[in-house]
Design an enzyme around this catalytic site. Sequence first.
Site, PDB file in Angstrom:
ATOM      1  N   HIS A 304      32.433  35.350  20.024  1.00 50.23           N
ATOM      2  CA  HIS A 304      32.737  33.984  19.772  1.00 50.23           C
ATOM      3  C   HIS A 304      33.997  33.340  20.776  1.00 50.23           C
ATOM      4  O   HIS A 304      35.040  33.908  20.716  1.00 50.23           O
ATOM      5  CB  HIS A 304      33.276  33.911  18.269  1.00 50.23           C
ATOM      6  CG  HIS A 304      32.512  34.202  17.310  1.00 50.23           C
ATOM      7  ND1 HIS A 304      32.559  35.031  16.187  1.00 50.23           N
ATOM      8  CD2 HIS A 304      31.049  33.598  17.198  1.00 50.23           C
ATOM      9  CE1 HIS A 304      31.291  34.993  15.388  1.00 50.23           C
ATOM     10  NE2 HIS A 304      30.399  34.313  15.831  1.00 50.23           N
ATOM     11  N   TYR A 479      37.941  38.020  19.532  1.00 51.73           N
ATOM     12  CA  TYR A 479      38.018  39.331  19.626  1.00 51.73           C
ATOM     13  C   TYR A 479      36.745  39.894  18.713  1.00 51.73           C
ATOM     14  O   TYR A 479      36.983  40.900  17.968  1.00 51.73           O
ATOM     15  CB  TYR A 479      39.384  39.783  18.802  1.00 51.73           C
ATOM     16  CG  TYR A 479      40.366  39.300  19.457  1.00 51.73           C
ATOM     17  CD1 TYR A 479      40.829  39.771  20.662  1.00 51.73           C
ATOM     18  CD2 TYR A 479      41.138  38.092  19.087  1.00 51.73           C
ATOM     19  CE1 TYR A 479      42.032  39.178  21.558  1.00 51.73           C
ATOM     20  CE2 TYR A 479      42.229  37.730  19.566  1.00 51.73           C
ATOM     21  CZ  TYR A 479      42.582  38.183  20.818  1.00 51.73           C
ATOM     22  OH  TYR A 479      43.937  37.572  21.648  1.00 51.73           O
ATOM     23  N   HIS A 480      35.814  38.973  18.581  1.00 47.01           N
ATOM     24  CA  HIS A 480      34.466  39.482  17.652  1.00 47.01           C
ATOM     25  C   HIS A 480      33.435  40.171  18.710  1.00 47.01           C
ATOM     26  O   HIS A 480      32.267  39.203  19.035  1.00 47.01           O
ATOM     27  CB  HIS A 480      34.123  38.166  17.030  1.00 47.01           C
ATOM     28  CG  HIS A 480      34.883  37.771  16.174  1.00 47.01           C
ATOM     29  ND1 HIS A 480      34.990  36.509  15.530  1.00 47.01           N
ATOM     30  CD2 HIS A 480      36.029  38.104  15.539  1.00 47.01           C
ATOM     31  CE1 HIS A 480      35.918  36.267  14.704  1.00 47.01           C
ATOM     32  NE2 HIS A 480      36.773  37.475  14.616  1.00 47.01           N
ATOM     33  N   LEU A 481      33.652  41.223  19.347  1.00 42.74           N
ATOM     34  CA  LEU A 481      32.682  41.703  20.399  1.00 42.74           C
ATOM     35  C   LEU A 481      31.537  42.770  19.783  1.00 42.74           C
ATOM     36  O   LEU A 481      31.762  43.537  19.072  1.00 42.74           O
ATOM     37  CB  LEU A 481      33.394  42.813  21.485  1.00 42.74           C
ATOM     38  CG  LEU A 481      35.101  42.071  21.911  1.00 42.74           C
ATOM     39  CD1 LEU A 481      35.409  43.074  22.639  1.00 42.74           C
ATOM     40  CD2 LEU A 481      34.868  40.832  22.370  1.00 42.74           C
TER      41      LEU A 481
END
Length: 552
Positions: A304, A479-481
């Site tokens: 994101h 930080y939504h990997l």
Amino acid sequence: MPTAAPGADAFDYVIVGAGAAGSVLAYRLSEDPAVTVCVLEAGPPDRNPWIHVPAGFIRTLFDPSCTWQFRTEPTENTGGRPIATTQGRVLGGSSSINGMIYNRGQPADLDAWAQRGNRGWGYADCLPYYRRSENRIGFGDARVRGRAADGIPVTDMDWLHPISEAFIAGCVGLGIPRNPDYNSGDQAGVGYFQRAILRGRRVSAARAFLKPAMARRNVVVRTSARASRILFEGRRAVGVRYLRARGGPEEEVRARREVIVSAGTVNTARLLQVSGVGPAWLLQRIGVPVVHELRGVGENFRDHYASRFVVRARPGVPTLNELSRGLRLGAEIARWALGRPSILATSPSHVHVFWKSFTGLDAPDLQCVFTPGSYAPGRTYVLDDYPGMTAGAWQHRPESAGWVRARSADVFEDPEIQPNYLSDPLDRRVHLAGMRLVRRLLSTPELAPYVERETMPGPEVQTDDELLDYARRNGTTTYHLIGTARMGPASDPTAVVDDRLRVHGMEGLRVADASIMPGMPSANTCATTLMIAEKAADFLRGREAAPAGEAA
């Protein structure tokens, strides 16, 4: 056949990574006293006191002693900037340094996974595992929300600010309903975030799951143990080699049953690649013999990408900026020490808005966040020296995809991370709509008494081109990997694991973390990662899923 390293020992299961997924797996697998489990964690124990104070994320996020300081490749769509995309490197992984938000997303996310050929991954199939992993403290439909005594506690925001209340009132005035529980399966609306904070302290996956597992005699956790490669006999995973320091001797642990890789979206892809599982051309480039070619390892990467607006607040009601300094900070510390609501026990984002970029959509495709505080330009998580508030937005399910690729066989060298933010035209269109929505939310009559002026990007930035230019120069990761070991049927040439999380073409090797997500959830990723680990534990134990709607 690999030669055993000096001092090699064996366990039934070897788990690589003590983050959200690895912590759950260690806890669930070790419930059987006849099973032995070894967990390898590249980072240290979670003794840093700032990990456990919710506001301490400001101190830990860029602390290399407990994080992977990864950076993306610079691109035109980030204004030529590399983007810091830090991940946790400590017991608890990113759950020890993240924003503590608990957000499941929409049922349609998981139904789409199942429709891609992943049997047993629809919302009804996964709901029991969300419920099993959660101890909901507060309002929630018992048919949907979990009350498991050994789940991660999920609590409501208890520190409420008048500016946040005014922001919510403004959203309602624009026709966005107040939603009492966005994790109920009906996400649309505005309200306060739910978070993994209990009695003023962060509850990481390590605290909720791994520490209880470590109290059992059948669990061993090794910290400062960086996995350097998976060991194979033919195509069967039989163990893991790891390093305590760069250039040091390799140590080895054997797996009698399975190796489970739960190292996170970046490190899972890199470990598979340096172990000889991945695209043949890449393995050849980094000098690693091919054990099994899987084109999708490291591909399908998504994240994101957020743009935030900052408003200078009128003097009068102190925002987080003022409350975090001087005597006011001392008072907040005292409140926290006494167990009372305090800024030290809040998540970085206070208010959520899940809404639509365009009228006519069936469900929200945007997540917006609001905080009665603001950060200085160009200084990550350093609060402004004037009263401020911040709101931002990102697209739920970006189409732009990138990759993670090892640069060499040396696991102390950071891999190449290329997210390709905003490369898809649809993503740019939705991102623009999100920015315009944020501006509307910050311009309501209800919020107006608290607003002095917009400072970022500023009222002079108005056109689509100007807004996109601002997004490229100032946007950030959330930080939504996900996605680098994507789940899918064997007929999909880009899939890495099957619907039981077994690596295609391999034996004794599974992946269980956010890297297996075949699509981005319309949410922060931690809650779904916990669910994935709960489901993986049942696969490993040979248990059938509980009936839909019941706790697993």
